[in-house]
Design a protein around this motif. Structure first.
Motif, PDB file in Angstrom:
ATOM      1  N   SER A   1       0.822  -1.283  -0.062  1.00 41.49           N
ATOM      2  CA  SER A   1       0.086   0.167  -0.067  1.00 41.49           C
ATOM      3  C   SER A   1       0.754   1.428  -0.153  1.00 41.49           C
ATOM      4  O   SER A   1       1.991   1.030  -0.013  1.00 41.49           O
ATOM      5  N   THR A   2       0.258   2.335  -0.040  1.00 36.38           N
ATOM      6  CA  THR A   2       1.050   3.549  -0.148  1.00 36.38           C
ATOM      7  C   THR A   2       1.397   3.980   1.331  1.00 36.38           C
ATOM      8  O   THR A   2       0.838   3.400   2.451  1.00 36.38           O
ATOM      9  N   ALA A   3       2.211   5.070   1.568  1.00 34.97           N
ATOM     10  CA  ALA A   3       2.543   5.423   2.998  1.00 34.97           C
ATOM     11  C   ALA A   3       1.323   5.676   3.698  1.00 34.97           C
ATOM     12  O   ALA A   3       0.298   6.280   3.555  1.00 34.97           O
ATOM     13  N   PHE A   4       1.730   5.158   5.103  1.00 36.41           N
ATOM     14  CA  PHE A   4       0.521   5.271   6.132  1.00 36.41           C
ATOM     15  C   PHE A   4       0.712   6.302   6.993  1.00 36.41           C
ATOM     16  O   PHE A   4       1.476   7.042   7.064  1.00 36.41           O
ATOM     17  N   LYS A   5      -0.296   6.552   7.621  1.00 36.41           N
ATOM     18  CA  LYS A   5      -0.173   7.855   8.626  1.00 36.41           C
ATOM     19  C   LYS A   5       0.684   7.315   9.806  1.00 36.41           C
ATOM     20  O   LYS A   5       0.785   6.307  10.391  1.00 36.41           O
ATOM     21  N   THR A   6       1.395   8.472  10.368  1.00 39.11           N
ATOM     22  CA  THR A   6       2.236   8.353  11.312  1.00 39.11           C
ATOM     23  C   THR A   6       1.474   7.880  12.508  1.00 39.11           C
ATOM     24  O   THR A   6       0.510   8.255  12.778  1.00 39.11           O
ATOM     25  N   GLY A   7       2.036   6.929  13.176  1.00 39.89           N
ATOM     26  CA  GLY A   7       1.249   6.139  14.305  1.00 39.89           C
ATOM     27  C   GLY A   7       0.333   5.029  14.238  1.00 39.89           C
ATOM     28  O   GLY A   7       0.097   4.404  15.053  1.00 39.89           O
ATOM     29  N   ALA A   8       0.144   4.948  12.794  1.00 35.35           N
ATOM     30  CA  ALA A   8      -0.812   3.988  12.627  1.00 35.35           C
ATOM     31  C   ALA A   8      -0.394   2.471  12.894  1.00 35.35           C
ATOM     32  O   ALA A   8      -1.353   1.734  13.131  1.00 35.35           O
ATOM     33  N   LYS A   9       1.035   2.116  12.871  1.00 38.36           N
ATOM     34  CA  LYS A   9       1.303   0.707  13.230  1.00 38.36           C
ATOM     35  C   LYS A   9       2.267   0.505  14.213  1.00 38.36           C
ATOM     36  O   LYS A   9       2.918  -0.464  14.376  1.00 38.36           O
TER      37      LYS A   9
END
Lengths: 96, 513, 491
Positions: free
Chosen positions: B432-440
């Motif tokens: 997938s594309t770049a995820f949100k900061t803190g998401a994982k």
């Protein structure tokens, strides 16, 4: 849980890491889940498969026995957290 | 077009033509860092003075008609995982926050010798462990395309600085996808060379049998230029390939005839974002239109790659990071506090009559190690050290480490088989594309699974590249990964260049306020 | 001796030999001994982040030579492994060593004792592998509370670890093994074997086999460390065997039930003491060193190394006995002194053509002086040419052995030739007629002696020899004696 708290505590000593009580709890949970995942490999048949240690197979890499300049001592010691003019310092190796 | 919008190749043309000086070019990028890096946070340190000095030196030699190196005064950013003599090298770790190496990594030396201007050191996941740069202990890096998103990692700063025009060229490192994934997330070109192509001497080791240094740039042409400058046999690195290094910058422009491209079935399965899949399939059509033949190939052991990787990499890391013990360099805990703590523990054991507790107490030396490491290393680094220590420990070695080395060979054999049918393997760089900061950040395993398409190349030791191939509806870049047989970087670069001649995804730049 | 002991001693030895390279095993810092602390380090041996090891070719070659000399088999493939443990003088946090595929394995070393304290035997050698040395921790001996200081000059020095089978059954055998090993290593020139400088270090594993009513039992193995001389090894083993027996009688603890213990030899107190060890130290987490390439060796290379080996001590002993008709004991004494002494001996024999004579003069004369003056044979002032001249004079009866010894002492202090020295000392050959007349003169003057001689009391001639020596110090007592007896017989 594939790992016990005691297992993790033992590994933390082997790893020379001091974990707090909270960290131990979280680490036990996280490591257990990762270990459960990597256990996936047990289903692969690896009979007669040679382990692959290096990404590229190379052999016989040597250097000639010719002395090169060592670092000046002040450079060798420059980054040490505790030292004198000659040596690195650590808490007594013998003793307690 | 302002100087910072130009590629390294174009900057070099202007520099050699005398249209611009290296000092001007360097200053332009320094200015951009000054204005943009407050938002992006790509750099951990900027070496303004020495960069301008180096640039002035190149200018004076060029003016005097003396020889100038391949990089001819173009700025290069260095991931803070490579040793730079006399300049702080941190690995984005508190452990090495003040570490000043007395020597240059071979790659840094080669860049200096090629007259690349060392402009600064870029942020990363601590000790290169991570895929979002969120594991840096020394700063946050944002994705220039969306500051709420991560830049990827571990070479997050290296990718972001190129995307945000703060450096035309940068050096990244890739152990399980750490060049290609952030390149994909940030819309730049990032190449992980064949293991052994580039010397690892002076690269602070994460997993020695997987680590590889590579170029990050806007275009394949620029990546070829930087790869040419840094590759080659190094007697200081026993694992360095003893083969002649091609002049990548000369051959990158030659189109490939009769290119056979393989699509890995296993790379288009569960977990792949549909938008990413569609974009990648479009990119494949571009190749088709350029005369390539497309076929399906299989890497049957691909589904074991993550498990294999997360045994081998932590195992090696647990040993590689043993040296950070607060003795010869790096962070050491407050000894007075530590001794007091031990005394208190002893007293407590004595009062409760806990004989075993007393017997098993740390010595002050052991506690110094444990406390220093506990303070100096971040949670992900600790996790991997613990994991690796466990998988190497007595009774588990065969089931984990040895088993993983065997599966690793099977993964390599899959590649060998596939490359009998095709010249290159093409697919998505990331699911997938770049995820949100803190998401994982709370779920390490889900973060690990992000490496699904990239780790195999490291395990097999083959080269791979990520190039921009489109954008999501939310405006985030999508990366196309190409992989080639060992030492076929020329092919990777040529094929990438062909694509970039036919598309303009790589020319798009984020707008920073 | 051991026959009377209620147990059988089982000893195995681990010897760490520093190989005589100029540079360290994985970097090119000098291995020179005795320099100021931390002046022989670089990013590699300091374990700076990012530094990488490169194998020293010479170290591998010296390892191969040693392996061949010890009849070890050399596999065609060998690799390096990391042995992980934390210690301040081990800056990487792991030692690069060899685990499951060492560079050599399965050899033997022949030991014998000219004094006959044990039967000659082949001691098995399990393996010999290359590894790097650690640095040096200097402790505050006074109160143990101050910081330890770390010097990394020695860190990374190449070592060959030679592990024997538990084939030795007495401290004497253990000492003989060490002496023979050291001799072989010095003949090969692979190490200076200087124990004071730590170039040769010994750890001993010892336990006892005891016959009991319920069959044979073995006591737990004890590893003894900190022994700074072969004598110390012998003494530590002598101390440890009865100690183990006492413990066994007290506790009945046997191998398997009780884990291996590490004890240190305290030379001043002449006892072994338990050493504290952390429980986790034993989990070394060995794994293949990813930063080094494995090494392959061909049969041709092994053959080449074997062919290049000079003669080894045991071969030389046999040859000297066969070629020069000297005793096993003399051959042992000469060969145990090292190659230079053997060379000296052979040069001397070639000039005097008498192996026994040359051996006597070396074992009783030359070696005594070397010991007294604490010098090596290379620094011995009497060349083989001069000593041969002296021995020839003895052979030609120009001088008797006693006077020759006087000349020998004088030769030590000057460079004068033997002929000049003899002249200086007034020594010249007395011709046969002079001996004859002196003989008759003295017989005439001593009728009692003549009578005694006629009565068969040959020892009576002794007083005449004394008188003759006074009259002419150059008289050869042997010739004089012989002549006297002849004359008396013909009277």
């Amino acid at each position: 849980m594939s790992l016990s708290r005691e297992d993790v505590e033992k590994v933390s000593l082997l790893s020379r890491l001091k974990l707090s009580e909270d960290e131990l709890v979280v680490m036990t949970d996280q490591m257990s889940r990762i270990i459960d995942y990597i256990d996936l490999l047990s289903e692969v048949n690896t009979d007669d498969v040679e382990p692959m240690t290096h990404a590229v197979e190379q052999f016989n890499v040597f250097a000639d026995d010719v002395v090169h300049q060592s670092l000046p001592r002040d450079e060798a010691l420059a980054n040490a957290p505790k030292r004198d003019d000659e040596c690195f310092h650590v808490p007594a190796v013998l003793g307690d | 077009m302002s100087l910072i919008q130009l590629t390294a190749t174009d900057l070099l043309k202007k520099l050699s033509a005398g249209e611009v000086t290296s000092v001007e070019v360097t200053q332009a990028f320094l200015d951009q860092i000054e204005s943009a890096d407050k938002q992006v946070g790509a750099f951990l340190s900027v070496t303004k003075d020495s960069a301008l000095e180096q640039a002035a030196d190149v200018d004076s030699r060029r003016k005097a008609g003396k020889p100038v190196g391949l990089l001819g005064g173009v700025p290069v950013a260095i991931k803070d995982l490579l040793c730079t003599k006399g300049q702080v090298t941190t690995c984005a770790s508190k452990m090495l926050e003040n570490f000043i190496p007395p020597y240059d990594a071979t790659v840094v030396r080669k860049i200096r010798e090629a007259d690349g201007v060392l402009i600064g050191k870029t942020n990363m996941d601590e000790f290169a462990m991570g895929g979002s740069t969120e594991n840096s202990a020394l700063g946050k890096t944002s994705n220039p395309w969306n500051l709420d998103c991560v830049p990827g990692g571990s070479s997050g700063g290296a990718a972001a600085c190129v995307a945000a025009s703060m450096a035309p060229l940068s050096i990244g490192t890739d152990t399980g996808g750490s060049i290609r994934q952030p390149a994909g997330f940030c819309g730049v070109t990032g190449l992980k060379p064949t293991y052994g192509r580039v010397s690892r001497f002076g690269l602070i080791a994460f997993a020695s049998s997987l680590d590889q240094i590579g170029p990050m740039a806007r275009t394949a042409e620029d990546a070829a230029l930087l790869l040419e400058a840094i590759s080659g046999h190094d007697p200081m690195d026993s694992t360095s390939a003893n083969v002649a290094s091609p002049q990548f910058s000369q051959t990158v422009g030659k189109p490939l005839e009769g290119l056979r491209i393989g699509l890995v079935k296993e790379h288009f399965g569960d977990g792949l974002d549909s938008e990413v899949e569609a974009t990648v399939r479009e990119a494949v059509k571009v190749y088709q239109s350029l005369g390539a033949t497309i076929s399906d190939v299989s890497l049957p052991h691909n589904k074991y790659a993550i498990a294999t990787y997360y045994i081998i990499a932590p195992s090696e890391a647990s040993s590689n990071l043993a040296r950070y013990d607060g003795v010869h360099y790096g962070h050491r805990c407050d000894e007075k506090q530590m001794i007091e703590q031990l005394a208190a523990e002893k007293k407590a054991f004595e009062e409760s009559g806990d004989e075993e507790g007393l017997r098993n107490m740390d010595t002050s030396l052991v506690r110094m190690y444990r406390q220093s490491r506990a303070e100096g290393l971040g949670p992900e680094v600790k996790r991997r050290i613990m994991l690796g220590t466990y998988t190497l420990s007595a009774g588990y070695y065969d089931a984990y480490y040895l088993k993983a080395l065997k599966v690793r060979r099977l993964i390599r054999q899959d590649y060998d088989t596939a490359f009998k049918e095709v010249d290159l393997i093409v697919g998505p760089t990331t699911p997938s594309t770049a995820f949100k900061t803190g998401a994982k950040t709370d779920d390490p395993l889900s973060m690990y699974l992000e490496d699904l398409y990239t780790v195999s190349a490291n395990l097999a030791g083959v080269g791979g590249i990520s190039i921009p191939c489109g954008f999501s509806t939310t405006g985030m870049p999508i990366g196309l990964q190409l992989q080639a047989p060992p030492l076929a970087e020329e092919k990777l670069l040529q094929a990438s260049h062909m694509f970039q001649q036919a598309t303009d995804w790589h020319t798009r730049r984020p707008e920073l306020s | 001796m051991s026959e009377s002991l209620p147990y059988k001693i089982v000893i195995g030895l681990e010897v760490h030999v520093q190989l005589a390279t100029k540079t360290k095993l994985f970097c090119r810092c000098s291995t020179e001994y005795g320099n100021a602390p931390n002046t022989q380090t670089c990013p590699v041996c300091l374990a700076m982040p990012g530094a990488m090891p490169v194998m020293n070719r010479e170290a591998f070659q010296l390892g191969m030579r040693t392996a061949c000399a010890l009849d070890l088999q050399i596999p065609l493939f060998t690799k390096w492994d990391r042995k992980n443990y934390y210690y301040p003088d081990l800056p990487k946090g792991y030692q690069i060593s060899q685990f499951d595929l060492p560079m050599s394995e399965k050899g033997t070393l022949y030991i014998s004792d000219p004094k006959g304290r044990f039967e000659p035997k082949d001691v098995g050698i399990i393996r010999a592998h290359l590894e790097e040395d650690a640095g040096k921790s200097m402790h505050d001996e006074a109160n143990g509370k101050a910081d330890s200081r770390i010097d990394l000059n020695r860190c990374g020095t190449p070592l060959l670890e030679i592990v024997s089978e538990p084939d030795m059954s007495s401290p004497e055998e253990a000492k003989a093994y060490l002496e023979e090993l050291k001799l072989i290593l010095s003949y090969l020139g692979v190490s200076d074997c200087n124990m004071q400088e730590g170039s040769l270090r010994v750890d001993a594993n010892i336990n006892l086999h005891i016959e009991t009513k319920n069959g044979k039992i073995a006591t737990p193995i004890v590893e003894i460390k900190n022994m700074n001389s072969f004598r110390a090894v012998e003494r530590a083993l002598h101390y440890e065997a009865p100690r183990q027996y006492d413990i066994w009688q007290e506790t009945g603890g046997v191998i398997g039930e009780i884990s291996k213990e590490t004890r240190g030899w305290d030379d001043s107190a002449q006892v072994t003491r338990a050493q504290r060890e952390k429980e986790d130290m034993s989990d070394y987490r060995y794994f293949p060193e990813p930063d080094l390439a494995p090494v392959t060796v061909t049969e041709a290379q092994i053959a080449e190394v074997k062919a290049s080996l000079s003669e080894l001590p045991q071969q030389i002993r046999k040859r000297l006995q066969a070629d020069y008709k000297i005793s096993e004991y003399d051959a042992e004494v000469i060969v145990n002194q090292g190659q230079a002494t053997v060379d000296y001996y052979e040069a001397l024999v070639s000039k005097v053509n008498d192996g026994k004579l040359a051996a006597n003069w070396i074992t009783q004369g030359v070696l005594r002086i070397l010991k007294e003056q604490q010098i090596e044979i290379d620094a011995f002032p009497i060349t083989t040419d001069r000593l041969a001249d002296l021995l020839s004079a003895v052979q030609n009866k120009e001088i008797d052995t006693t006077r020759a010894k006087d000349v020998f002492e004088k030769l030590l202090e000057s460079e004068t030739s033997v002929a000049d020295m003899m002249k200086e000392m007034g020594i010249e050959k007395v011709d046969d007629s002079a001996i004859d007349s002196l003989c008759r003169e003295l017989l005439e003057a001593n009728p009692k002696v003549v009578a005694d001689l006629k009565a068969g009391k040959q020892q009576a001639v002794g007083s005449l020899i004394g008188q003759a020596k006074k009259k002419n110090p150059n008289i050869d007592p042997g010739s004089f004696r012989k002549l006297c007896l002849e004359i008396v017989q013909s009277m």
